[in-house]
Design a protein around this motif. Structure first.
Motif, mmCIF file in Angstrom:
data_model
loop_
_atom_site.group_PDB
_atom_site.id
_atom_site.type_symbol
_atom_site.label_atom_id
_atom_site.label_comp_id
_atom_site.label_asym_id
_atom_site.label_seq_id
_atom_site.Cartn_x
_atom_site.Cartn_y
_atom_site.Cartn_z
ATOM 1 N N MET A 121 0.829 -1.203 0.000
ATOM 2 C CA MET A 121 0.000 0.000 0.000
ATOM 3 C C MET A 121 0.863 1.252 0.000
ATOM 4 S SD MET A 121 -3.165 0.940 -0.123
ATOM 5 C CE MET A 121 -2.780 2.411 -1.081
ATOM 6 N N MET A 122 1.913 1.265 0.820
ATOM 7 C CA MET A 122 2.798 2.426 0.854
ATOM 8 C C MET A 122 3.597 2.546 -0.442
ATOM 9 S SD MET A 122 1.761 3.459 3.700
ATOM 10 C CE MET A 122 2.786 4.875 4.056
ATOM 11 N N ARG A 134 7.064 13.165 -6.191
ATOM 12 C CA ARG A 134 7.834 13.401 -4.969
ATOM 13 C C ARG A 134 7.366 14.641 -4.205
ATOM 14 N NH1 ARG A 134 14.090 14.941 -4.680
ATOM 15 N NH2 ARG A 134 13.583 15.658 -6.741
ATOM 16 N N SER A 135 6.964 15.696 -4.910
ATOM 17 C CA SER A 135 6.569 16.940 -4.261
ATOM 18 C C SER A 135 5.291 16.808 -3.437
ATOM 19 C CB SER A 135 6.376 18.046 -5.314
ATOM 20 O OG SER A 135 5.322 17.695 -6.220
ATOM 21 N N GLN A 136 4.505 15.759 -3.687
ATOM 22 C CA GLN A 136 3.233 15.553 -2.989
ATOM 23 C C GLN A 136 3.217 14.268 -2.163
ATOM 24 O OE1 GLN A 136 0.740 17.789 -3.056
ATOM 25 N NE2 GLN A 136 1.912 19.124 -4.424
ATOM 26 N N ARG A 137 4.322 13.536 -2.169
ATOM 27 C CA ARG A 137 4.322 12.185 -1.615
ATOM 28 C C ARG A 137 4.175 12.168 -0.095
ATOM 29 N NH1 ARG A 137 8.837 9.746 -4.625
ATOM 30 N NH2 ARG A 137 7.370 9.663 -6.363
ATOM 31 N N GLY A 138 4.816 13.124 0.592
ATOM 32 C CA GLY A 138 4.715 13.159 2.047
ATOM 33 C C GLY A 138 3.286 13.395 2.506
ATOM 34 N N ARG A 139 2.601 14.314 1.858
ATOM 35 C CA ARG A 139 1.212 14.595 2.212
ATOM 36 C C ARG A 139 0.325 13.386 1.948
ATOM 37 N NH1 ARG A 139 -3.081 18.406 -0.441
ATOM 38 N NH2 ARG A 139 -1.680 18.372 -2.231
ATOM 39 N N ALA A 179 7.665 8.126 2.182
ATOM 40 C CA ALA A 179 7.949 9.187 1.219
ATOM 41 C C ALA A 179 9.439 9.265 0.907
ATOM 42 C CB ALA A 179 7.446 10.525 1.771
ATOM 43 N N MET A 180 10.275 9.106 1.936
ATOM 44 C CA MET A 180 11.721 9.204 1.741
ATOM 45 C C MET A 180 12.249 8.068 0.865
ATOM 46 S SD MET A 180 14.648 9.490 4.690
ATOM 47 C CE MET A 180 14.105 11.104 5.216
#
Length: 407
Positions: free
Chosen positions: A123-124, A133-138, A338-339
């Protein structure tokens, strides 16, 4: 090919379905154990060490699954693997509710842990395909809060079921009800999840088009064995420490601080409520100030939570401890996912995340086992929480030494 800008990108449907997935595979499959364990321990006459072993077996199963689930996701597809894994979790939890043999319960909960790993890691990894990448953390931040919803539910539902069926049978009913809910989530994921934006004729959400970044340009992989080892060490320390708190804080409140099960459930529900902020808040923060600074901040807050409960504090400081834990509860998994996507790129993300999750799972195995032994010898979990606080200080230092990701 793409939908109009004013429509909701299908990636956000992947996110809310992923939230339900994490709600089921980790939130109910693992974190509800802390609420069920006190009554289950009394009903089956379990020692602290045996109670710790139940949690450990779940992580043994998780450990076994994460090594192969990345490759399996590529072979079966993320959607099918996640659905099958959720089906395994729900089925084994229903069977645990019908069991009285500790060896059988240990085996079933290990299989449940395998399902958790085989659902969570893909899932992750799937988010890395659907989000730039610019939206992945959110995006990962919103996915991981599923565990918070599950804690909120279990903090209220399990005491209700104990009252409804009586403590002797309430814990059995809890396992079966939660297992049934997970089977429903499996059907939802089968209906909503898709393996790639290409399945919907889309590009990853947040992908820019223009001369600086051509449409559809693949992200470059910057992963190396040294970076994998560094990330793995950080994730190990998180796995080792948070699980001690998540597994034994309710037992500590009841057995060492005189809380009633309902009152302890209310405290645990605070964790669930606050944790709804943790993923989106710190995941988005990591998009803006960087992953390593955000990781260090999260470890510092966790340290406060663990050391506070280690000193036998009054109720006000216990609440502060739980507040700190809840505020950052799912921040590290969202940042790490995200990292890994940042360093490895979307096509390697699931495999690399599976690898560092294997290291993380070793920490989860060792954590409750060591905490249970320390509590058995001392008669208190204070030493276990102190150990957790010292480990998160080390995690904070390792986070600050991470190599920044070049643009």
């Amino acid at each position: 090919m793409s939908s109009p800008d004013r429509t909701i990108h299908y990636g956000w449907h992947i996110v809310w379905a992923g939230t339900f997935c994490v709600f089921a595979c980790l939130g109910l499959g693992r974190f509800a154990l802390g609420m069920i364990l006190p009554a289950m321990g009394r009903g089956l006459e379990l020692s602290y060490s045996q109670m710790g072993l139940i949690g450990t077996m779940n992580f043994v199963g998780y450990l076994a699954a994460v090594l192969f689930c990345g490759a399996l996701a590529e072979r079966l597809g993320y959607r099918l693997l996640i659905t099958m894994a959720l089906g395994l979790i729900g089925s084994t939890m229903i069977l645990i509710g019908q069991s009285s043999s500790l060896p059988l319960i240990l085996l079933l909960y290990a299989l449940c842990g395998m399902g958790s790993g085989a659902a969570n890691v893909p899932m992750m990894g799937l988010i890395a395909h659907w989000f730039h990448r610019s939206q992945r953390g959110r995006a990962t931040g919103f996915v991981v809060i599923g565990s918070g919803f599950a804690i909120l539910l279990s903090g209220k539902l399990i005491p209700f079921l104990n009252d409804l069926a009586g403590e002797e049978f309430g814990w059995r009913l809890s396992w079966q009800v939660l297992g049934g809910i997970i089977l429903l989530v499996a059907l939802l994921c089968l209906a909503v999840l898709r393996n790639s934006p290409r399945d919907k004729g889309l590009r990853p959400y947040g992908e820019k088009t223009g001369p600086g970044e051509p449409a559809g340009a693949p992200e470059e992989s910057r992963i190396s064995p040294k970076i994998i080892a560094h990330l793995g060490a950080i994730y190990f320390l998180f796995g080792y420490t948070y699980v001690i708190y998540a597994t034994f804080i309710v037992t500590t409140l009841i057995n060492e601080h005189g809380f009633s099960p309902a009152s302890a459930g209310n405290f645990w529900a605070v964790v669930g409520l606050l944790s709804l902020l943790s993923g989106p808040l710190f995941g988005t923060l990591s998009d803006h100030i960087g992953r390593r600074k955000t990781l260090a901040l999260v470890f510092a807050i966790q340290t406060t939570a663990y050391l506070l409960v280690a000193v036998h504090p009054p109720p006000a400081l216990l609440l502060l401890s739980i507040t700190c834990f809840g505020l950052v509860a799912w921040a590290i998994p969202s940042i790490m996912a995200a990292m890994v996507g940042d360093y490895a790129g979307p096509f390697k993300a699931a495999r690399i995340f599976g690898l560092i999750t294997f290291i993380f799972a070793i920490g989860q195995i060792a954590g409750p086992a060591m905490a249970g032994v320390l509590a058995e010898n001392s008669g208190s979990f204070a030493g276990s929480f102190l150990m957790a606080g010292l480990c998160t200080i080390l995690g904070m230092l390792l986070a600050l030494r991470l190599r920044p990701l070049a643009s």
